[in-house]
Design a protein around this motif. Structure first.
Motif, PDB file in Angstrom:
ATOM      1  N   LEU A 249     -27.309  25.342 141.843  1.00 30.28           N
ATOM      2  CA  LEU A 249     -26.403  24.408 141.171  1.00 30.28           C
ATOM      3  C   LEU A 249     -26.959  23.965 139.823  1.00 30.28           C
ATOM      4  O   LEU A 249     -26.236  23.945 138.813  1.00 30.28           O
ATOM      5  CB  LEU A 249     -26.140  23.194 142.068  1.00 30.28           C
ATOM      6  N   LYS A 286     -19.789  25.520 143.427  1.00 28.11           N
ATOM      7  CA  LYS A 286     -21.134  25.542 144.002  1.00 28.11           C
ATOM      8  C   LYS A 286     -21.460  24.208 144.654  1.00 28.11           C
ATOM      9  O   LYS A 286     -22.058  24.157 145.750  1.00 28.11           O
ATOM     10  CB  LYS A 286     -22.170  25.856 142.918  1.00 28.11           C
ATOM     11  N   GLU A 287     -21.061  23.123 144.022  1.00 24.07           N
ATOM     12  CA  GLU A 287     -21.360  21.800 144.565  1.00 24.07           C
ATOM     13  C   GLU A 287     -20.658  21.565 145.896  1.00 24.07           C
ATOM     14  O   GLU A 287     -21.231  20.999 146.824  1.00 24.07           O
ATOM     15  CB  GLU A 287     -20.938  20.728 143.549  1.00 24.07           C
TER      16      GLU A 287
END
Length: 411
Positions: A249, A286-287
């Motif tokens: 991230l 991604k988070e």
């Protein structure tokens, strides 16, 4: 909000035919409305439905994925959700996206001013008439069946879907929509066609089933005919100096501007594109998705040349957005190398299928993907324009000529 919220006055907005006028009441955000024998909640944020939007095995209708799409803040795209209740219990959920599209901007030859003759000039004239507001039943970020979940008994699904189409007609009027789209169907959908939607068979989805006995990438290569195995090893030599590195991230945030630039360099060359992913798209995915979302960057020493992304949805791996420097792609065959890396990733993850989406059909075929016919269903809210819509779409649709390849041994 809970199931005991006060209902709006019940009404029925049945459309007996696409030519019959109707005056539906509105669907205010977050309020229950009775219609078509069910209760409906229309929302513009997934958080409004917290605790009622049920979990599903399909990642693409799970709340954290939908929240990531919202937070990516893609220009020109708004999100809507439709939740269906029966006897106070949620029995279905539908994701909708509202998108404003300019044909002159979506078609590459028109966007880049590549006007070569009479037909291009005519297409530009028609495209310049204005922008079109779409309501999409599905997900513009993916190639696949339009997003929904149902918890109703199997025998009730046809009536429930028919009721949904009527409600969507009402909502389209409320949202000032010109074109409704349901994407993507893998078979002809009779209820949609009965409701006045036109089936358009655009480019197919390129998918590849992975045999259970493929335990490693070498098993994949060994299944190929010698001609394609030699071709693959030649491609590997081209990328010997390239480092393929999965970014976490923090690294995705660090390279956000470069990733966005590389992505747009590819999108700008697509014959037709309705959507450009927002700058925050990769960070938000991604988070929210963690290990299910993978962004792999391609480096030559410290220089970022390209990247590709994949999403794991259960036993299926889906190729998502990518980007690369055109010159580097020609020199190192980056795109072909990315396809092989995706296959290797899918095998390592023990996935049963990998979907490469549309575009670049022949090169995807050369690594083993097969074309899966898909239909997009379209309907214009103006009856006369709906009648000529299929002709107009075909007139503006770019064509891709390609030859299917067969890389595997017949045995």
């Amino acid at each position: 909000m809970n199931t005991s919220d006060t209902l709006e006055s019940p009404y029925r907005c049945t459309i007996h035919s696409m030519f019959q006028p109707f005056k539906p009441k509105s669907f205010p955000f977050g309020k229950k409305v009775a219609a078509e024998g069910y209760e409906w909640v229309y929302a513009d944020r997934i958080q409004q439905l917290e605790g009622q939007w049920l979990a599903s095995d399909n990642l693409y209708v799970q709340s954290h994925y939908l929240q990531a799409l919202e937070d990516a803040k893609t220009t020109g795209l708004d999100f809507r959700y439709l939740l269906v209740f029966k006897n106070g219990q949620p029995i279905g959920g539908i994701t909708l996206q509202l998108l404003t599209v300019s044909a002159a901007h979506s078609i590459r030859t028109l966007r880049q001013g590549e006007i070569t003759g009479f037909w291009d000039r005519l297409r530009l004239l028609l495209a310049s008439w204005g922008k079109y507001r779409f309501m999409i039943w599905g997900n513009m970020f993916l190639t696949g069946q339009f997003n929904q979940w149902w918890k109703a008994p199997e025998h009730e699904i046809p009536d429930l879907q028919s009721a949904t189409l009527n409600v969507l007609n009402c909502i389209a009027r409320q949202e000032k929509i010109q074109i409704l789209m349901a994407r993507d169907c893998f078979e002809r959908d009779q209820p949609l066609e009965t409701a006045g939607y036109h089936a358009i068979d655009f480019q197919p989805n390129m998918c590849m089933d992975l045999p259970r006995d493929w335990k490693s990438f070498e098993d994949y290569l060994n299944a190929m005919s010698s001609k394609y195995r030699v071709r693959a090893r030649r491609a590997f030599k081209k990328t010997e100096g390239i480092i393929f590195k999965e970014l976490d991230l923090r690294q995705i945030e660090l390279f956000a501007d470069d990733l966005n630039t590389l992505h747009h360099s590819v999108v700008e060359q697509a014959d037709f594109n309705m959507l450009w992913a927002g700058k925050n798209y990769f960070v938000q995915l991604k988070e929210q998705l963690g290990a299910d979302f993978c962004l792999t960057a391609c480096f030559e020493k410290e220089r970022l040349l390209g990247f590709y992304t994949t999403i794991r949805n259960g036993k299926e791996l889906d190729a998502n957005f990518l980007g690369f420097d055109p010159q580097a792609n020609r020199e190192y065959q980056l795109y072909l190398g990315m396809l092989y890396k995706m296959i290797e990733q899918a095998i390592v993850l023990r996935c049963e299928k990998i979907c490469f989406a549309r575009t670049a059909l022949e090169i995807k075929s050369s690594v083993g993907a097969l074309a899966q016919k898909t239909y997009i269903y379209l309907k214009h809210t103006n009856p006369l324009l709906n009648y000529i819509l299929p002709t107009a779409v075909r007139f503006g649709e770019p064509k891709e000529e390609w030859v299917p390849r067969h890389p595997f041994r017949e045995d």
